[in-house]
Design a protein around this motif. Structure first.
Motif, PDB file in Angstrom:
ATOM      1  N   LEU A   1       0.825  -1.206   0.000  1.00 57.25           N
ATOM      2  CA  LEU A   1       0.000   0.000   0.000  1.00 57.25           C
ATOM      3  C   LEU A   1       0.856   1.250   0.000  1.00 57.25           C
ATOM      4  CD1 LEU A   1      -2.746  -0.951   2.597  1.00 57.25           C
ATOM      5  CD2 LEU A   1      -2.880  -1.029   0.101  1.00 57.25           C
ATOM      6  N   LYS A   2       0.344   2.277  -0.675  1.00 56.18           N
ATOM      7  CA  LYS A   2       1.023   3.568  -0.709  1.00 56.18           C
ATOM      8  C   LYS A   2       0.106   4.609  -0.091  1.00 56.18           C
ATOM      9  CE  LYS A   2       3.667   2.393  -4.728  1.00 56.18           C
ATOM     10  NZ  LYS A   2       3.844   2.480  -6.134  1.00 56.18           N
ATOM     11  N   SER A   3       0.721   5.516   0.667  1.00 56.48           N
ATOM     12  CA  SER A   3      -0.041   6.568   1.321  1.00 56.48           C
ATOM     13  C   SER A   3      -0.697   7.474   0.284  1.00 56.48           C
ATOM     14  CB  SER A   3       0.889   7.377   2.220  1.00 56.48           C
ATOM     15  OG  SER A   3       0.139   8.274   3.004  1.00 56.48           O
ATOM     16  N   ARG A   4      -1.904   7.929   0.641  1.00 58.13           N
ATOM     17  CA  ARG A   4      -2.694   8.848  -0.191  1.00 58.13           C
ATOM     18  C   ARG A   4      -3.207   8.204  -1.469  1.00 58.13           C
ATOM     19  NH1 ARG A   4       0.375  14.643   0.378  1.00 58.13           N
ATOM     20  NH2 ARG A   4       0.543  14.577   2.633  1.00 58.13           N
ATOM     21  N   GLN A   5      -3.298   6.904  -1.478  1.00 61.57           N
ATOM     22  CA  GLN A   5      -3.832   6.184  -2.635  1.00 61.57           C
ATOM     23  C   GLN A   5      -5.059   5.386  -2.192  1.00 61.57           C
ATOM     24  OE1 GLN A   5      -2.500   6.168  -5.867  1.00 61.57           O
ATOM     25  NE2 GLN A   5      -1.222   7.826  -5.076  1.00 61.57           N
ATOM     26  N   PRO A   6      -6.084   5.324  -3.031  1.00 65.88           N
ATOM     27  CA  PRO A   6      -7.222   4.469  -2.703  1.00 65.88           C
ATOM     28  C   PRO A   6      -6.808   3.001  -2.774  1.00 65.88           C
ATOM     29  CG  PRO A   6      -7.543   5.535  -4.829  1.00 65.88           C
ATOM     30  CD  PRO A   6      -6.264   6.058  -4.270  1.00 65.88           C
ATOM     31  N   ALA A   7      -7.392   2.195  -1.909  1.00 69.08           N
ATOM     32  CA  ALA A   7      -7.027   0.774  -1.884  1.00 69.08           C
ATOM     33  C   ALA A   7      -8.181  -0.061  -1.360  1.00 69.08           C
ATOM     34  CB  ALA A   7      -5.805   0.567  -0.998  1.00 69.08           C
ATOM     35  N   MET A   8      -8.159  -1.329  -1.760  1.00 68.06           N
ATOM     36  CA  MET A   8      -9.064  -2.321  -1.192  1.00 68.06           C
ATOM     37  C   MET A   8      -8.187  -3.344  -0.489  1.00 68.06           C
ATOM     38  SD  MET A   8     -11.924  -4.902  -2.785  1.00 68.06           S
ATOM     39  CE  MET A   8     -12.293  -3.795  -4.076  1.00 68.06           C
ATOM     40  N   VAL A   9      -8.501  -3.613   0.765  1.00 64.09           N
ATOM     41  CA  VAL A   9      -7.703  -4.516   1.585  1.00 64.09           C
ATOM     42  C   VAL A   9      -8.620  -5.574   2.182  1.00 64.09           C
ATOM     43  CG1 VAL A   9      -6.131  -4.673   3.543  1.00 64.09           C
ATOM     44  CG2 VAL A   9      -6.145  -2.609   2.147  1.00 64.09           C
ATOM     45  N   CYS A  10      -8.176  -6.812   2.149  1.00 66.05           N
ATOM     46  CA  CYS A  10      -8.935  -7.916   2.744  1.00 66.05           C
ATOM     47  C   CYS A  10      -8.063  -8.573   3.803  1.00 66.05           C
ATOM     48  CB  CYS A  10      -9.291  -8.957   1.693  1.00 66.05           C
ATOM     49  SG  CYS A  10     -10.215  -8.293   0.326  1.00 66.05           S
ATOM     50  N   GLY A  11      -8.686  -9.001   4.873  1.00 71.71           N
ATOM     51  CA  GLY A  11      -7.927  -9.684   5.902  1.00 71.71           C
ATOM     52  C   GLY A  11      -8.793 -10.005   7.103  1.00 71.71           C
ATOM     53  N   THR A  12      -8.121 -10.363   8.171  1.00 73.46           N
ATOM     54  CA  THR A  12      -8.797 -10.744   9.405  1.00 73.46           C
ATOM     55  C   THR A  12      -8.589  -9.666  10.458  1.00 73.46           C
ATOM     56  OG1 THR A  12      -8.384 -13.064   8.891  1.00 73.46           O
ATOM     57  CG2 THR A  12      -8.930 -12.532  11.176  1.00 73.46           C
ATOM     58  N   LEU A  13      -9.650  -9.341  11.174  1.00 77.32           N
ATOM     59  CA  LEU A  13      -9.545  -8.355  12.245  1.00 77.32           C
ATOM     60  C   LEU A  13      -8.869  -9.007  13.442  1.00 77.32           C
ATOM     61  CD1 LEU A  13     -13.054  -6.707  11.976  1.00 77.32           C
ATOM     62  CD2 LEU A  13     -10.877  -5.757  11.218  1.00 77.32           C
ATOM     63  N   ARG A  14      -7.773  -8.417  13.867  1.00 74.26           N
ATOM     64  CA  ARG A  14      -7.056  -8.945  15.036  1.00 74.26           C
ATOM     65  C   ARG A  14      -7.540  -8.325  16.332  1.00 74.26           C
ATOM     66  NH1 ARG A  14      -0.638  -9.300  13.726  1.00 74.26           N
ATOM     67  NH2 ARG A  14      -0.674 -11.481  13.068  1.00 74.26           N
ATOM     68  N   ALA A  15      -7.912  -7.061  16.270  1.00 78.72           N
ATOM     69  CA  ALA A  15      -8.372  -6.359  17.472  1.00 78.72           C
ATOM     70  C   ALA A  15      -9.373  -5.289  17.065  1.00 78.72           C
ATOM     71  CB  ALA A  15      -7.195  -5.719  18.197  1.00 78.72           C
ATOM     72  N   VAL A  16     -10.346  -5.084  17.914  1.00 77.04           N
ATOM     73  CA  VAL A  16     -11.325  -4.018  17.714  1.00 77.04           C
ATOM     74  C   VAL A  16     -11.497  -3.323  19.057  1.00 77.04           C
ATOM     75  CG1 VAL A  16     -13.691  -3.451  17.060  1.00 77.04           C
ATOM     76  CG2 VAL A  16     -12.509  -5.329  15.903  1.00 77.04           C
ATOM     77  N   THR A  17     -11.242  -2.019  19.083  1.00 75.91           N
ATOM     78  CA  THR A  17     -11.345  -1.272  20.340  1.00 75.91           C
ATOM     79  C   THR A  17     -12.072   0.050  20.112  1.00 75.91           C
ATOM     80  OG1 THR A  17      -9.193  -0.225  19.956  1.00 75.91           O
ATOM     81  CG2 THR A  17      -9.209  -2.219  21.293  1.00 75.91           C
ATOM     82  N   LEU A  18     -12.615   0.579  21.187  1.00 76.98           N
ATOM     83  CA  LEU A  18     -13.252   1.886  21.145  1.00 76.98           C
ATOM     84  C   LEU A  18     -12.269   2.879  21.728  1.00 76.98           C
ATOM     85  CD1 LEU A  18     -15.765   3.624  20.659  1.00 76.98           C
ATOM     86  CD2 LEU A  18     -16.502   3.039  22.974  1.00 76.98           C
TER      87      LEU A  18
END
Length: 119
Positions: free
Chosen positions: A35-52
């Motif tokens: 991935l490059k910064s400031r570029q649109p992207a689609m990423v697939c993967g597994t969520l390792r952590a979800v926090t508020l």
């Protein structure tokens, strides 16, 4: 043959990372390592952590998405909870990549929950 043999001799985390990356690419995702910064992207993967983690008084749901090549932070501003967005869940997100505190990040992405293994 060499690849099959490598799966039997490689450490478990390497085998898991390879499988995760293959699955992410099969679902149309770009490897996080590319991935490059400031570029649109689609990423697939597994969520390792979800926090508020509230930011400046605004609720923010922060998730770490792992695809076998690396991790990216996914942040939904103004959200405390999103049904189905939980650790261990496979997800596809789409948005513009930026760098926040030295970490690749996508704010308020489009997202789609995808089936677990789907081999």
């Amino acid at each position: 043959m060499r690849r099959a043999l490598a799966k039997f001799t490689a450490p478990q985390h390497v085998v898991h990372a390879d499988e995760e990356q293959e699955h992410a690419v099969r679902l149309g995702g770009t490897p996080i390592a590319q991935l490059k910064s400031r570029q649109p992207a689609m990423v697939c993967g597994t969520l390792r952590a979800v926090t508020l983690r509230p930011r400046a008084g605004v609720p923010a749901l922060v998730a770490e998405l792992y695809d076998g090549s690396g991790s990216i932070s996914v942040i939904w501003l103004g959200r405390r909870h999103i049904a189905g967005v939980e650790p261990g869940r496979r997800i596809r997100v789409q948005g513009v990549v930026c760098e926040a505190s030295g970490t690749a990040t996508i704010y308020n992405p489009r997202y789609e929950l995808v089936p677990g293994t789907g081999s």
